[in-house]
Design a protein around this motif. Structure first.
Motif, PDB file in Angstrom:
ATOM      1  N   UNK A  67     -33.434-121.622  62.411  1.00  0.00           N
ATOM      2  CA  UNK A  67     -33.733-121.046  63.734  1.00  0.00           C
ATOM      3  C   UNK A  67     -35.143-121.424  64.204  1.00  0.00           C
ATOM      4  N   UNK A  68     -36.069-121.624  63.262  1.00  0.00           N
ATOM      5  CA  UNK A  68     -37.418-122.068  63.652  1.00  0.00           C
ATOM      6  C   UNK A  68     -37.351-123.478  64.232  1.00  0.00           C
ATOM      7  N   UNK A  69     -36.482-124.297  63.637  1.00  0.00           N
ATOM      8  CA  UNK A  69     -36.315-125.667  64.112  1.00  0.00           C
ATOM      9  C   UNK A  69     -35.690-125.670  65.512  1.00  0.00           C
ATOM     10  N   UNK A  70     -34.647-124.847  65.674  1.00  0.00           N
ATOM     11  CA  UNK A  70     -33.964-124.779  66.971  1.00  0.00           C
ATOM     12  C   UNK A  70     -34.927-124.332  68.067  1.00  0.00           C
ATOM     13  N   UNK A  71     -35.744-123.304  67.728  1.00  0.00           N
ATOM     14  CA  UNK A  71     -36.728-122.796  68.703  1.00  0.00           C
ATOM     15  C   UNK A  71     -37.714-123.893  69.088  1.00  0.00           C
ATOM     16  N   UNK A  72     -38.194-124.653  68.071  1.00  0.00           N
ATOM     17  CA  UNK A  72     -39.197-125.690  68.339  1.00  0.00           C
ATOM     18  C   UNK A  72     -38.610-126.810  69.183  1.00  0.00           C
ATOM     19  N   UNK A  73     -37.300-127.059  69.019  1.00  0.00           N
ATOM     20  CA  UNK A  73     -36.666-128.106  69.826  1.00  0.00           C
ATOM     21  C   UNK A  73     -36.495-127.653  71.265  1.00  0.00           C
ATOM     22  N   UNK A  74     -36.088-126.379  71.411  1.00  0.00           N
ATOM     23  CA  UNK A  74     -35.871-125.820  72.749  1.00  0.00           C
ATOM     24  C   UNK A  74     -37.170-125.663  73.516  1.00  0.00           C
ATOM     25  N   UNK A  75     -38.141-125.081  72.817  1.00  0.00           N
ATOM     26  CA  UNK A  75     -39.416-124.772  73.471  1.00  0.00           C
ATOM     27  C   UNK A  75     -40.547-125.088  72.489  1.00  0.00           C
ATOM     28  N   UNK A  76     -40.954-126.366  72.451  1.00  0.00           N
ATOM     29  CA  UNK A  76     -41.999-126.740  71.489  1.00  0.00           C
ATOM     30  C   UNK A  76     -43.283-125.946  71.714  1.00  0.00           C
ATOM     31  N   UNK A  77     -43.806-125.347  70.634  1.00  0.00           N
ATOM     32  CA  UNK A  77     -45.069-124.605  70.747  1.00  0.00           C
ATOM     33  C   UNK A  77     -46.086-125.287  69.828  1.00  0.00           C
ATOM     34  N   UNK A  78     -46.855-126.227  70.390  1.00  0.00           N
ATOM     35  CA  UNK A  78     -47.819-126.935  69.551  1.00  0.00           C
ATOM     36  C   UNK A  78     -48.891-125.982  69.013  1.00  0.00           C
ATOM     37  N   UNK A 134     -49.732-129.558  66.622  1.00  0.00           N
ATOM     38  CA  UNK A 134     -48.385-129.972  66.185  1.00  0.00           C
ATOM     39  C   UNK A 134     -47.487-128.741  66.103  1.00  0.00           C
ATOM     40  N   UNK A 135     -46.169-128.973  66.140  1.00  0.00           N
ATOM     41  CA  UNK A 135     -45.253-127.831  66.047  1.00  0.00           C
ATOM     42  C   UNK A 135     -45.145-127.377  64.585  1.00  0.00           C
ATOM     43  N   UNK A 136     -44.633-126.167  64.403  1.00  0.00           N
ATOM     44  CA  UNK A 136     -44.514-125.637  63.033  1.00  0.00           C
ATOM     45  C   UNK A 136     -43.553-126.465  62.169  1.00  0.00           C
ATOM     46  N   UNK A 137     -42.323-126.780  62.652  1.00  0.00           N
ATOM     47  CA  UNK A 137     -41.447-127.593  61.783  1.00  0.00           C
ATOM     48  C   UNK A 137     -42.066-128.947  61.427  1.00  0.00           C
ATOM     49  N   UNK A 138     -42.779-129.545  62.352  1.00  0.00           N
ATOM     50  CA  UNK A 138     -43.447-130.822  62.064  1.00  0.00           C
ATOM     51  C   UNK A 138     -44.436-130.636  60.908  1.00  0.00           C
ATOM     52  N   UNK A 139     -45.240-129.538  60.986  1.00  0.00           N
ATOM     53  CA  UNK A 139     -46.214-129.267  59.924  1.00  0.00           C
ATOM     54  C   UNK A 139     -45.499-129.003  58.600  1.00  0.00           C
ATOM     55  N   UNK A 140     -44.461-128.157  58.668  1.00  0.00           N
ATOM     56  CA  UNK A 140     -43.767-127.766  57.435  1.00  0.00           C
ATOM     57  C   UNK A 140     -43.092-128.989  56.792  1.00  0.00           C
ATOM     58  N   UNK A 141     -42.502-129.863  57.619  1.00  0.00           N
ATOM     59  CA  UNK A 141     -41.847-131.061  57.070  1.00  0.00           C
ATOM     60  C   UNK A 141     -42.873-132.010  56.454  1.00  0.00           C
ATOM     61  N   UNK A 142     -44.008-132.108  57.109  1.00  0.00           N
ATOM     62  CA  UNK A 142     -45.072-132.962  56.562  1.00  0.00           C
ATOM     63  C   UNK A 142     -45.543-132.409  55.210  1.00  0.00           C
TER      64      UNK A 142
END
Ligand SMILES: Nc1ncnc2c1ncn2[C@@H]1O[C@H](COP(=O)(O)OP(=O)(O)OP(=O)(O)O)[C@@H](O)[C@H]1O
Ligand SMILES: O=P(O)(O)O[C@@H]1[C@H](O)[C@H](O)[C@@H](OP(=O)(O)O)[C@H](OP(=O)(O)O)[C@H]1O
Length: 296
Positions: free
Chosen positions: A96-107, A133-141
């Protein structure tokens, strides 16, 4: 580091997680800031075969207008414990964090700052321009620079015999680096490593039988390794703040890769790799011992 001195023989130590989430309590118990998700998990786990592997849950209390979950202090009774927190699973953020970031990116600027502190070259040109950067981007990194993406677990923090908390493990990635860390964490004690390995093996059996585990996506949860100078050693499952019931028709396997929508977390992949790494560490100790014996 968060460190409270309590009126007891040992003191509370928090290796990972959000500051201010914990409060000391009566002897043998701790208070963790209430979350509905974690509370429901602990309640359910008290009725599950996993109960021996999680801190005992004592219900909810309110202190100074704040709600807390009361649970067993896993360090109780240990003499100057050594503790390691390993975050388990191939994924550390919710679908759901990923879906949220895709819908409404919050850098997020804080996550950008954390990223460049470790690797100034990591952000893309666009991210550099935004300084965020978005949270999923950070977490994936974070997953990709540590052992999470490849091995399904990573070391978050360690403290040894009451010393300072070490949290500099973000780039510990290879099996060899993890073996080295286990050797120094246990001060090359084979009995401790063997106790850890055996606990992980029995945990795996319980996980495979658990109704809770089949029906829950376990994200951002940790295994807490604790031992002391007297040779007590144990591993516990902690942190269910992001452990969610999977959609009702799904039975999760936990040993297959994650794809968007399958809710898999790779928990058993991580547990298997962790047990295997500890086994290899024991073998290395034995080989080192044989070499030393031959040299003498
Ligand atoms: N029951 C317990 N007994 C002793 N120590 C504990 C216990 N639960 C947590 N800890 C300590 O607190 C640390 C953080 O715990 P936990 O992961 O539950 O916190 P969190 O704030 O939810 O973390 P996150 O921010 O990663 O979600 C652990 O690494 C461990 O050192
Ligand atoms: O370890 P790091 O590199 O400091 O990164 C944090 C870590 O991944 C936490 O698990 C995560 O909290 P959750 O697991 O609760 O999402 C937190 O997100 P947050 O900043 O949004 O709280 C991250 O900032």
């Amino acid at each position: 580091m968060v460190h409270w001195s309590l009126k007891r023989h040992n003191s509370w130590v928090q290796l990972a997680g959000h500051e201010g989430n914990f409060k000391p309590s009566e002897r043998g118990q701790i208070l963790k800031k209430f979350s509905q998700v974690e509370n429901s998990c602990l309640e359910a786990l008290m009725q599950d075969v996993l109960r021996p592997y999680v801190p005992t849950y004592y219900g909810v209390v309110e202190k100074e207008q704040e709600k807390y979950i009361r649970m067993e202090d896993l360090l109780q009774g240990l003499e100057r414990p050594s503790i390691m927190d390993c975050k388990i699973g191939v994924r550390t953020y919710l679908e759901e964090e990923l879906a949220k970031a895709l819908q409404k990116p919050t850098p997020r600027k804080d996550m950008y700052q954390k990223m460049v502190k470790v690797d100034p070259e990591a952000p893309t040109a666009e991210e550099r321009a935004q300084q965020a950067i978005t949270k999923p981007r950070y977490m994936q990194w974070r997953e990709s620079i540590s052992s999470t993406a490849t091995m399904g677990f990573r070391i978050e923090g360690i403290t040894m015999e009451g010393g300072t908390v070490q949290r500099d493990f973000k780039q510990i990635r290879t099996k060899e680096q993890i073996m080295e860390t286990f050797l120094s964490f246990t001060r090359r004690r084979k009995d401790i490593l063997a106790a850890y390995q055996s606990r992980l093996e029995s945990m795996k059996v319980a996980l495979q039988e658990s109704a809770f585990f089949k029906t829950h996506e376990v994200i951002g949860s940790s295994l807490l390794f604790v031992h002391d100078t007297k040779g007590h050693a144990n591993v516990w499952m902690i942190d269910f703040g992001k452990t969610l019931a999977a959609p009702s028709h799904m039975s999760l396997r936990h040993d297959v890769p994650w794809q968007v929508g399958n809710h898999e977390d790779g928990y058993l992949l991580g547990l298997g790799n962790l047990a295997e790494t500890i086994k290899s560490t024991i073998h290395q100790l034995e080989e080192d011992q044989e070499t030393m014996d031959l040299d003498q």
